[in-house]
Enzyme design. Structure first.
Site, short mmCIF file in Angstrom:
data_model
loop_
_atom_site.label_atom_id
_atom_site.label_comp_id
_atom_site.label_asym_id
_atom_site.label_seq_id
_atom_site.Cartn_x
_atom_site.Cartn_y
_atom_site.Cartn_z
N CYS A 180 -5.68 -2.62 2.27
CA CYS A 180 -5.46 -2.80 3.83
C CYS A 180 -6.47 -2.80 4.59
O CYS A 180 -6.91 -3.97 4.78
CB CYS A 180 -4.69 -1.14 3.91
N LYS A 191 -9.92 2.49 -2.09
CA LYS A 191 -9.75 1.97 -0.74
C LYS A 191 -11.28 2.14 0.08
O LYS A 191 -11.61 3.34 0.05
CB LYS A 191 -8.83 2.39 0.35
N GLU A 215 0.84 -0.90 0.14
CA GLU A 215 0.13 0.00 0.02
C GLU A 215 0.91 1.34 -0.07
O GLU A 215 1.98 1.41 0.62
CB GLU A 215 -0.77 0.05 1.34
#
Lengths: 386, 386
Positions: A234, A197, A120
């Site tokens: 993540c 995300k 990431e």
């Protein structure tokens, strides 16, 4: 023994357990009944040695079918520390990381990888702990046209490799907004698309919610020459429903580029992406950075400790989980590394046929239940003693 | 070494790893930083010794709060083999298992348990592998008024203990239908309600779909004197969305009474219920039976092996997972056992406040996504190279 004396859980078990017990422990812990080791070409291991990063190779097999050929793809997962101090000029910091990772992408190509994914926010330190907008927002780039996407597009074309990279995105066309975004570049070197995300943490030093908001790109699956890929960035790995929607859209491999630290999340690390692989009958590739990052100004962690300048250590431990519940060992907890894994994508449908998790998912029940649960006047289904 | 020479993964690690490494391995594997052992009253251990079952005790702590008192509850989880050959008269078979489990419930009471849960279909062999309706359907009982519920109601009242038991249900009022059902009895000995297994397997020897259908009771949470409880029966543990809805309805402890065998599911066992505890910030209690069951008539397993009469071995390994991702060691893989775990239910909300998984769940996004995904003309979100 401090947390980082143990460089690898797997090496520790291999060192101390007698052979027969080790075999059983690996079966129970990892779902592995045979050696998964994949022999890597000498060129790849030489590049790794020359540049000082770990390289490991594993393979997951599937049954031979009569009507479909094996669909073997090799996936490279890259974990690394930053290259320069965080007070070096932005361009030099980025260039330093580029050089590191370019060598790892070269090794991935030499190892026959068809797809590579970074960690990431790979072009920068994970500076969101500081809550400082300057200079860290300068690391943000346009997903489509930024310098890093351009640089990787050349490598993708040169190596005939799909490259997924996870960056801080600057969206100039929509008010200069900042996003946490994964970019997919095809093996022809073309920008295929991006994913933002979906779930943003508010925990510990992960002050990301002060930089960017929840993604607005849904759950896209990228149909590449080497399989249907998706990216769960993540913190999204903590949300099974996020993993599920990538499965509903047909993903065969879901990457999970991450940046996460020791005591906070390490006991969860081996559980969540593997559970997702099982529940959705696809491969998952959780990737975490390594190293401790030092920042110019001190900041606090919201946990009673005094102000400090360090963030980490990030514990690496990148691995791959298969739809049948088996998994590779992890890369180390502290070194740069490239994990090369050969997958037979046919395993996804084979596991679906065997376990039937998709068949028995009852999505209409949950569509209806969630519909009700999100109404303002929702009353939970609670039973009390009469 | 055959699969069942390894009686316990935990004992194996404890035997072979040096102390410092063991500590780190437990932290990484189990999320445990301190000894969880709960000392058990002598009466409980004496009962266990007398009746020849394993008994283990653990505790999870929570932080002290200013405005809420600690909410300590002790949970007993029971795993056991059947008592008599499967061709013995039904009533004797049931009575034999009753006697076994009554001793374990007594030990649970002596250990201070407030809640006890059995394994799946606890009054009978797991005979669904055979696809024979006779005599196995005779084990089915009315959830509300059956002999087993009555027997347990007396124990629940005598011991001031909530008892959850998982049975084959006969619903005479609705056409004599058969269900796989968990019954909740309050600590006053009253029937509180029931929950029917939501997801039914079609895999290996689990021919359950030929006996009963998907449950029609939603995702009830039982608000008892000792916390908000729910039951995710067996195969439902493979479905994160099933776990999620119990969380949405407010569960603090979700039991997972199961019957599952070795190579099929053991590598998944330690992952799924623990992932659910993490994702939903509640405690989970997966319970599995032990032993190999022999049936009168041979049957086939749909895996190319010749017909045979045995089913199992069920690998036990009952454990408890906490919302912070930590977990207890498992009971053995082959012996009857009672796992006593003290929980502070305050940990659930503390973990919610810390990790924020519920807060960041974006349920409206998923309600909408699933609504679309269940339409006949659904088109997955797929991106192709332009």
């Amino acid at each position: 023994m401090s947390a980082f004396d143990l460089k690898s859980l797997d090496e520790c078990l291999e060192k101390h357990l007698p052979a027969a017990e080790l075999k059983e422990v690996k079966r129970i812990l990892y779902g592995v009944e045979e050696d998964l080791t994949l022999e890597l070409p000498a060129a790849a291991t030489a590049t790794a040695e020359q540049h000082g990063f770990e390289i490991k190779g594993y393979r997951f097999k599937a049954q031979k079918e009569q009507l479909r050929k094996s669909r073997l793809v090799r996936v490279g997962a890259i974990q690394n520390s930053i290259a320069l101090p965080t007070d070096a000029p932005i361009e030099q910091q980025r260039e330093g990381i580029w050089q590191k990772v370019k060598a790892m992408i070269k090794a991935a190509a030499e190892a026959g990888c068809n797809i590579v994914c970074t960690q990431e926010a790979w072009t920068m330190p994970f500076a969101f702990c500081t809550r400082e907008k300057f200079p860290w927002c300068e690391f943000a780039e346009e997903a489509e046209t930024g310098a890093t996407t351009k640089m990787l597009s050349e490598l993708a074309q040169a190596y005939n490799m799909v490259i997924i990279h996870s960056i801080l995105e600057r969206d100039a066309a929509h008010g200069d907004t900042i996003w946490n975004t994964a970019v997919v570049i095809s093996n022809n070197g073309r920008f295929m698309g991006k994913h933002r995300k979906n779930h943003i943490p508010r925990v510990g030093d992960f002050n990301e919610s002060t930089y960017y908001l929840e993604g607005n790109t849904g759950h896209p699956v990228f149909e590449t020459e080497f399989g249907k890929l998706a990216i769960n960035i993540c913190y999204g790995r903590h949300h099974p429903q996020n993993w599920m929607m990538f499965g509903v859209n047909g993903a065969e491999i879901v990457f999970n580029p991450s940046a996460t630290i020791g005591r906070l999340s390490e006991p969860l690390w081996s559980i969540e992406a593997r559970n997702a692989a099982i529940a959705n009958s696809y491969f998952t590739v959780p990737i975490n950075r390594v190293g401790t990052e030092q920042f110019p100004n001190e900041y606090t962690s919201g946990d009673g400790r005094p102000a400090h300048k360090d963030f980490g250590p990030f514990y690496g431990s990148t691995y791959v989980a298969a739809p049948d519940g088996s998994r590779t060992p992890s890369l180390s907890r502290c070194n740069d590394g490239l994990l090369v894994t050969e997958l037979d994508l046919n395993l996804c449908r084979q596991v679906k046929d065997f376990w039937g998790f998709r068949q028995t998912q009852r999505l209409p029940l949950y569509a209806e239940s969630l519909q009700k649960a999100t109404q303002p006047d929702f009353k939970p289904q609670v039973i009390r003693e009469q």
